[in-house]
Structures are given as structure tokens and as C-alpha cells.
Design an enzyme around this catalytic site. Structure first.
Site, short mmCIF file in Angstrom:
data_model
loop_
_atom_site.label_atom_id
_atom_site.label_comp_id
_atom_site.label_asym_id
_atom_site.label_seq_id
_atom_site.Cartn_x
_atom_site.Cartn_y
_atom_site.Cartn_z
N GLU A 49 -4.50 38.37 28.61
CA GLU A 49 -5.78 37.93 29.14
C GLU A 49 -6.63 37.27 28.06
O GLU A 49 -6.61 37.69 26.91
CB GLU A 49 -6.53 39.12 29.75
CG GLU A 49 -5.78 39.64 30.96
CD GLU A 49 -6.52 40.71 31.73
OE1 GLU A 49 -6.34 40.77 32.95
OE2 GLU A 49 -7.27 41.48 31.13
N CYS B 73 -1.37 47.36 23.26
CA CYS B 73 -1.84 47.80 21.93
C CYS B 73 -1.26 49.17 21.63
O CYS B 73 -1.14 50.01 22.53
CB CYS B 73 -3.36 47.86 21.91
SG CYS B 73 -4.02 48.30 20.28
N CYS C 160 -6.67 53.97 21.77
CA CYS C 160 -8.05 54.45 21.90
C CYS C 160 -8.26 54.92 23.34
O CYS C 160 -7.89 54.20 24.28
CB CYS C 160 -9.05 53.35 21.54
SG CYS C 160 -8.77 52.72 19.88
N GLY D 7 -5.13 44.00 22.11
CA GLY D 7 -4.37 44.20 20.88
C GLY D 7 -5.20 44.44 19.65
O GLY D 7 -6.41 44.26 19.64
N GLU D 8 -4.51 44.88 18.59
CA GLU D 8 -5.16 45.16 17.31
C GLU D 8 -4.73 44.05 16.33
O GLU D 8 -3.58 44.02 15.87
CB GLU D 8 -4.72 46.55 16.82
CG GLU D 8 -5.05 46.85 15.37
CD GLU D 8 -6.48 46.50 14.96
OE1 GLU D 8 -7.44 46.83 15.67
OE2 GLU D 8 -6.63 45.84 13.91
N SER E 126 -12.04 41.70 15.18
CA SER E 126 -12.43 43.10 15.33
C SER E 126 -11.21 43.99 15.14
O SER E 126 -10.17 43.78 15.75
CB SER E 126 -13.02 43.31 16.73
OG SER E 126 -13.25 44.68 16.97
N SER F 184 -14.42 48.79 14.35
CA SER F 184 -14.76 49.68 15.47
C SER F 184 -14.89 51.10 14.94
O SER F 184 -13.91 51.72 14.56
CB SER F 184 -13.66 49.62 16.53
OG SER F 184 -13.59 48.31 17.06
N LEU F 185 -16.12 51.60 14.94
CA LEU F 185 -16.38 52.91 14.33
C LEU F 185 -16.43 54.01 15.39
O LEU F 185 -15.67 54.96 15.34
CB LEU F 185 -17.71 52.79 13.58
CG LEU F 185 -17.93 53.62 12.33
CD1 LEU F 185 -16.79 53.52 11.35
CD2 LEU F 185 -19.25 53.16 11.67
N HIS F 186 -17.37 53.93 16.29
CA HIS F 186 -17.54 54.81 17.46
C HIS F 186 -17.95 56.25 17.13
O HIS F 186 -18.41 56.98 18.01
CB HIS F 186 -16.29 54.88 18.34
CG HIS F 186 -15.70 53.56 18.67
ND1 HIS F 186 -16.44 52.54 19.22
CD2 HIS F 186 -14.43 53.08 18.53
CE1 HIS F 186 -15.65 51.50 19.41
NE2 HIS F 186 -14.45 51.78 18.99
N ASN G 135 -17.61 50.41 29.03
CA ASN G 135 -17.19 49.76 30.27
C ASN G 135 -16.16 50.66 30.96
O ASN G 135 -15.36 51.30 30.27
CB ASN G 135 -16.58 48.39 29.97
CG ASN G 135 -17.63 47.42 29.45
OD1 ASN G 135 -18.75 47.37 29.96
ND2 ASN G 135 -17.28 46.66 28.42
N1 SAH Z 1 -8.39 46.20 18.70
C1 SAH Z 1 -9.63 45.73 18.23
C2 SAH Z 1 -10.24 44.63 19.06
C3 SAH Z 1 -10.20 44.72 20.56
S1 SAH Z 1 -11.31 45.77 21.36
C4 SAH Z 1 -10.61 46.86 18.06
O1 SAH Z 1 -10.36 47.93 18.58
O2 SAH Z 1 -11.60 46.66 17.38
C5 SAH Z 1 -12.93 45.09 21.09
C6 SAH Z 1 -14.03 46.17 21.09
O3 SAH Z 1 -14.19 46.76 22.40
C7 SAH Z 1 -13.74 47.32 20.14
O4 SAH Z 1 -14.87 47.67 19.40
C8 SAH Z 1 -13.37 48.42 21.10
O5 SAH Z 1 -13.54 49.70 20.56
C9 SAH Z 1 -14.30 48.16 22.25
N2 SAH Z 1 -13.91 48.83 23.49
C10 SAH Z 1 -12.67 49.22 23.86
N3 SAH Z 1 -12.71 49.79 25.09
C11 SAH Z 1 -13.98 49.75 25.48
C12 SAH Z 1 -14.65 50.15 26.68
N4 SAH Z 1 -14.00 50.70 27.70
N5 SAH Z 1 -15.98 49.93 26.77
C13 SAH Z 1 -16.66 49.35 25.76
N6 SAH Z 1 -16.08 48.93 24.61
C14 SAH Z 1 -14.75 49.13 24.48
FE1 SF4 Z 2 -6.23 48.72 20.73
FE2 SF4 Z 2 -8.73 47.97 20.14
FE3 SF4 Z 2 -8.12 48.97 22.55
FE4 SF4 Z 2 -8.13 50.57 20.42
S1 SF4 Z 2 -9.91 49.50 21.30
S2 SF4 Z 2 -6.55 50.52 22.00
S3 SF4 Z 2 -7.33 49.19 18.87
S4 SF4 Z 2 -7.38 47.08 21.70
#
Ligand code: SAH
Ligand code: SF4
Length: 354
Positions: free
Chosen positions: A99, A119, A123, A171-172, A203, A226-228, A302
Site C-alpha cells: 500500500e 513487517c 508492534c 515495513g521497517e 521512520s 518510534s518511541l511510544h 488508529n
Molecule cells: N516501521 C516504521 C515506520 C512505519 S509505521 C516505524 O515503526 O517507525 C509509522 C508510524 O505509525 C510509527 O511511528 C508507528 O509506531 C505508528 N503506528 C503504527 N501503528 C499505529 C496505529 N495503529 N495508530 C497510530 N500510529 C501507529
Molecule cells: Fe513494523 Fe513499524 Fe508497524 Fe512496528 S509500527 S510493526 S516497525 S511497520
């Protein structure tokens, strides 16, 4: 060529301009045609060799025989009711699908592109993570997504050209480092899509060796991490990759990156109601990032099928921002919610691995 086995035709989107020049020499085509061909690929956005009518027929014949144009056909195209977001489901050669999202902002258009099919990082709140890993994308498949968006803008006669790319799709990207950086080099070529000078944001979930390598190599990228969560235990519960690359190692890598490149890092924080969105969580982020050149990007969660958490309410997100600003002088933004109805928002991208 391996022992008489014909190699797959070269995908022209896989090549930097210099590689294209060398390839033409290998095909005994005058390298003088490099600029012309590059122009067709990235300025005219040609979708077939037949469309390259200014190239001598002989050159086109060589290309038809030796090369291919890795255009990604659209399997499905969906517009969000927000009027700003369109999601493309694109078909790869081996029939997997990825996508790519077109996002319109005031005065500019951004493409959110994928770096892998699925990926491996898992996460818990991410739809791509929930589908698992299938394969890396090639540089050409990454480049082709940006070309796809640029072409779509042009054929719709939209007033804006593609201005930014965010590697925030499926993807990462640092798990697929070589292909991603190769693609970045193609995308930023001044004579092509010209997405240099900080127009690309990558990212990462926090792949420490990748961040350190990026710190050594100079590429005009914006880095988002991506810290969270601000403690190892809380982070590992959301981001399994944190077990491999613990928070203290990640922060040391981020510090090294900022010191070596002089660049600020964007720290992403998916806001999940009751989990990581209280003022005390904001203080923990503030302390963690103290002294670092940083900006925090807050992303209200989301919805995804595999995770039950709820997004933080607007007021709580604003309060979180105020704590960061007033107590730590830390700038932050709340990501605009875009394309949620068509599952094109952050972390919602997923397709069945066909
Ligand atoms: N793999 C990379 C880039 C893709 S995700 C990464 O993890 O950084 C892009 C961003 O969306 C990341 O910060 C990720 O943590 C966040 N993300 C993933 N799932 C999400 C969700 N359901 N709601 C909001 N942000 C989300
Ligand atoms: Fe992969 Fe980024 Fe999604 Fe984590 S947030 S599963 S690293 S795409």
C-alpha cells in the site's frame, strides 16, 4: 548472467543515474542517452519504453530486450471521505501487494511509501505488524511507489507536484537498509524527482545498528524514531523489537546520530488512552529527551483489527503537549488524522499476503 541462465531483465527504477550510464555502456548503447532516458523516467514519468519516442528506435529495442520498467499496477484505489487522502493497493511482480498513500496538505503533496511486504517487528497496535513479514522490497519497488504518486498527480492535473516522501508505510525501513538507501539516492537525484534536501523522512522502530550506520553515512534525510514509551518495560510491551534493541541503547544511538549529523530527530509517540498518555508519561518523555535536539510527533492511535486500545481524546493530547512545552521546552505536534475511513492512517496498512 550465470552459467547461461538469463538474468532477470534489469528494472530501470533500480538504478541510480550513474548506474544507468554504466548499464547503457554494458549494453553498447551510447551513454549520451542517459540524461534523455532519466528525463523520461523521472520527469516525463513514462510508463512504457514505447512512450519514449525521442529515443532512437535501436536504443528502445535494446531496452525492450534487456530491461524492464517496474511500473506497479494499481489493484485498487480508494479515496478517503476527508478529501485529502487516497490509498493505492499496488501489485508487485510476484503478485504480493503493498500500500502507498497520497496525502494532500495545504500547498504540498506527500507520498507515504512502503519498504517491505509486511513487517517482522510485531508492534502490537500496528496492522502491518499484525500481518507478519513476507519480504523486503527492492529499491526499484520503493522508487516505483513515488513515481506512481507523481504520475497520478500529473494525470489528475493536480496543481502540486510530489514534494515529500515519508517512509512510513508498510515495513521497517532500517530492516531493509541497503535497498531503502539505494532508493533514497535515486529519489533525491536533482535531475529526477529531486526529493533531496530534507524532503524524505524515514521512520524507524529503533533498529540501533541502522541508526548508527545512518549517522556515519551522510544522506539528507529526516529521521523519525518510534518511541511510544519512556521505560524499557513499557516499551517492550508495545514494541517487541525493544527486547533486541533496549531503550538505553536506542537513546545512545539517537544521541550519536544527532551529534554526528547535527540533525534533530522526530520522536513518534502513538497516544493510547490510559496507557501512555497521562501528564506523568509526558514528563517521562521530557526527561528522556532532555538535552537532545528533538521534536515529538504525537499520533492518536488508529484502530486495527488486532488491538483493542482506544485513541487518546483531543483534550488529553493537548495537555500532553502542554507538559512537554511548558516543563521541558520540547516542541510537539499532533498528527492530523487522515484517511482513517479507508484504513490509510498510520499503522493501518495491511493486505493479506497473497
Ligand atoms: N516501521 C516504521 C515506520 C512505519 S509505521 C516505524 O515503526 O517507525 C509509522 C508510524 O505509525 C510509527 O511511528 C508507528 O509506531 C505508528 N503506528 C503504527 N501503528 C499505529 C496505529 N495503529 N495508530 C497510530 N500510529 C501507529
Ligand atoms: Fe513494523 Fe513499524 Fe508497524 Fe512496528 S509500527 S510493526 S516497525 S511497520
Amino acid at each position: 548472467m550465470h552459467r547461461g541462465v538469463r538474468t532477470r531483465p534489469v528494472n530501470l527504477y533500480d538504478l541510480t543515474r550513474e548506474e544507468l550510464r554504466l548499464q547503457l555502456v554494458r549494453w553498447e548503447v551510447n551513454p549520451f542517452h542517459t540524461a534523455q532516458l532519466w528525463n523520461y523516467l523521472y520527469l516525463q514519468l513514462a510508463d512504457s519504453f514505447a512512450a519514449m519516442t525521442d529515443l532512437p528506435a535501436r536504443v528502445r529495442t535494446v531496452l525492450e530486450r534487456e530491461a524492464r520498467l517496474g511500473v506497479l499496477p494499481t489493484a485498487l484505489e480508494t479515496d478517503s471521505s476527508d478529501g485529502f487522502t487516497r490509498k493505492y493497493l499496488l501489485r508487485l511482480d510476484d503478485d504480493h501487494r503493498i500500500e502507498t498513500v497520497l496525502m494532500r496538505f495545504t500547498g504540498r503533496v506527500t507520498a507515504c511509501i512502503s519498504s517491505q511486504v509486511g513487517c517482522a517487528m510485531g508492534c502490537v497496535f500496528c496492522a502491518t505488524g499484525q500481518m507478519g513479514y513476507t519480504r523486503h522490497l527492492t529499491a526499484g519497488e520503493i522508487v516505483a511507489q513515488a513515481v506512481h504518486i507523481a504520475r497520478a498527480l500529473r494525470s489528475a492535473r493536480e496543481p502540486h507536484r510530489l514534494r515529500n516522501v515519508v517512509l512510513m508505510g508498510m515495513g521497517e525501513p532500517l530492516h531493509n537498509y541497503d535497498a531503502v538507501m539505494h532508493a533514497v539516492d535515486i529519489l533525491r537525484d536533482e535531475a529526477g524527482l529531486a526529493l533531496g534536501a530534507g524532503r524524505i523522512t524515514l521512520s524507524t522502530v529503533g533498529v540501533v545498528p541502522g541508526i548508527l550506520r545512518l549517522a556515519r553515512e551522510s544522506r539528507p534525510l529526516h529521521l523519525a524514531v518510534s518511541l511510544h514509551a519512556a521505560t524499557q518495560a513499557e516499551r517492550a510491551a508495545l514494541v517487541p523489537a525493544a527486547k533486541k534493541w533496549p531503550l538505553d541503547e536506542l537513546m545512545a544511538a539517537c544521541r550519536a546520530y544527532s551529534e554526528q549529523t547535527g540533525r534533530r530527530i522526530f520522536y513518534e509517540w502513538t497516544l493510547i488512552a490510559g496507557q501512555n498518555d497521562t501528564p506523568d508519561h509526558a514528563r517521562a518523555v521530557g526527561r528522556l529527551l532532555q538535552g537532545l535536539p528533538a521534536q515529538v510527533n504525537l499520533i492518536p492511535l488508529n484502530p486495527t483489527a488486532g488491538y483493542g486500545g482506544a485513541p487518546t481524546k483531543t483534550d488529553a493530547a493537548r495537555h500532553f503537549q502542554q507538559v512537554l512545552a511548558h516543563e521541558f521546552q520540547l516542541p510537539s505536534t499532533v498528527r492530523q488524522r487522515r484517511g482513517i475511513d479507508i484504513a490509510a492512517g498510520c499503522g493501518q496498512l495491511a493486505v493479506s499476503a497473497s
